[in-house]
Design a protein around this motif. Structure first.
Motif, short mmCIF file in Angstrom:
data_model
loop_
_atom_site.label_atom_id
_atom_site.label_comp_id
_atom_site.label_asym_id
_atom_site.label_seq_id
_atom_site.Cartn_x
_atom_site.Cartn_y
_atom_site.Cartn_z
N SER A 29 52.05 55.77 56.53
CA SER A 29 53.51 56.95 56.14
C SER A 29 54.21 56.56 57.94
O SER A 29 53.59 56.71 58.40
N ILE A 30 55.21 55.91 58.14
CA ILE A 30 56.12 55.87 58.87
C ILE A 30 57.78 56.98 58.58
O ILE A 30 57.98 56.91 58.04
N THR A 31 57.67 58.44 58.71
CA THR A 31 58.78 59.18 58.72
C THR A 31 59.09 59.34 59.93
O THR A 31 60.39 60.11 59.99
N ASP A 32 58.84 59.04 61.39
CA ASP A 32 59.86 59.30 62.45
C ASP A 32 59.82 58.02 63.72
O ASP A 32 58.64 57.82 63.07
N LEU A 61 62.08 53.25 38.57
CA LEU A 61 63.46 53.82 39.30
C LEU A 61 64.71 52.98 40.32
O LEU A 61 65.54 53.15 40.91
N ASP A 62 63.95 52.18 40.51
CA ASP A 62 65.31 50.77 41.53
C ASP A 62 64.80 52.00 42.68
O ASP A 62 66.15 52.27 43.81
N LEU A 63 63.75 51.94 43.40
CA LEU A 63 63.62 53.31 44.95
C LEU A 63 62.42 52.73 45.72
O LEU A 63 61.63 51.71 45.12
N TRP A 64 62.32 52.26 47.39
CA TRP A 64 61.91 52.92 47.48
C TRP A 64 61.11 53.72 47.82
O TRP A 64 61.73 54.74 48.17
N PHE A 65 59.48 53.90 48.17
CA PHE A 65 58.73 55.51 48.03
C PHE A 65 56.94 54.75 49.33
O PHE A 65 57.21 53.95 48.82
N TRP A 66 57.11 55.72 50.01
CA TRP A 66 55.75 55.45 50.74
C TRP A 66 54.57 56.78 49.44
O TRP A 66 54.53 57.44 49.00
N ARG A 70 55.48 61.16 51.33
CA ARG A 70 56.50 61.55 51.90
C ARG A 70 57.85 60.77 51.74
O ARG A 70 57.85 59.82 51.01
N LEU A 71 58.35 61.86 51.85
CA LEU A 71 59.61 61.49 51.33
C LEU A 71 60.53 60.04 52.42
O LEU A 71 59.79 59.90 54.02
N VAL A 72 61.19 59.17 52.42
CA VAL A 72 61.79 58.38 52.44
C VAL A 72 63.45 58.62 53.82
O VAL A 72 64.22 58.63 52.91
N CYS A 73 62.72 58.82 55.16
CA CYS A 73 63.70 59.36 55.37
C CYS A 73 64.29 59.01 56.91
O CYS A 73 65.27 59.26 57.89
N TYR A 74 63.66 57.91 57.40
CA TYR A 74 63.50 57.07 58.38
C TYR A 74 63.38 56.03 57.54
O TYR A 74 62.38 55.71 57.08
N ASP A 75 63.95 55.39 58.53
CA ASP A 75 64.06 53.14 57.70
C ASP A 75 63.76 52.51 60.08
O ASP A 75 65.02 53.21 60.24
#
Length: 113
Positions: A29-32, A61-66, A70-75
């Motif tokens: 997972s990449i978060t930063d 849910l029509d969403l991307w998730f790790w 982890r929250l997807v806050c960086y992309d």
């Protein structure tokens, strides 16, 4: 300290997930930006144009998730590279950009240690 490993075996997304969870910890997972750089460095050494990351799409849910929760806050998505359908996950190209790929494709992957 290195926390990721490149697996130079071609696997579908599900196979990559199982492999990483069995042999290491999880698909990465990449978060930063810091993690992005580590993973990018590994991706450059892959045998395939793309490497699997631990992010997948859910149609329900029509969403991307790790997968690590982890929250997807960086992309770092590449522009205008969308594909249709439910069977998609995220892969990184050697340039570090993220792309949607069909889960059935066989790619190298990056596991979290």
């Amino acid at each position: 300290m290195d926390k990721v490993i490149l697996i130079k075996e071609k696997k579908t997304w599900d196979e990559a997930l199982d492999y990483c969870r069995e042999k290491h910890r999880d698909l990465v997972s990449i978060t930063d930006r810091h993690q992005q750089r580590w993973v990018e460095k590994r991706a450059k050494m892959a045998d395939t144009e793309f490497v699997w990351l631990g992010m997948r799409y859910t149609c329900t849910l029509d969403l991307w998730f790790w997968v690590s929760d982890r929250l997807v806050c960086y992309d770092n998505w590449a522009q205008d590279e969308k594909i249709e359908g439910c069977d998609r996950a995220t892969a990184m190209k050697r340039d570090g950009k993220w792309y949607e790929r069909r889960e059935g494709e066989s790619l190298n992957c990056i596991c979290a240690l």
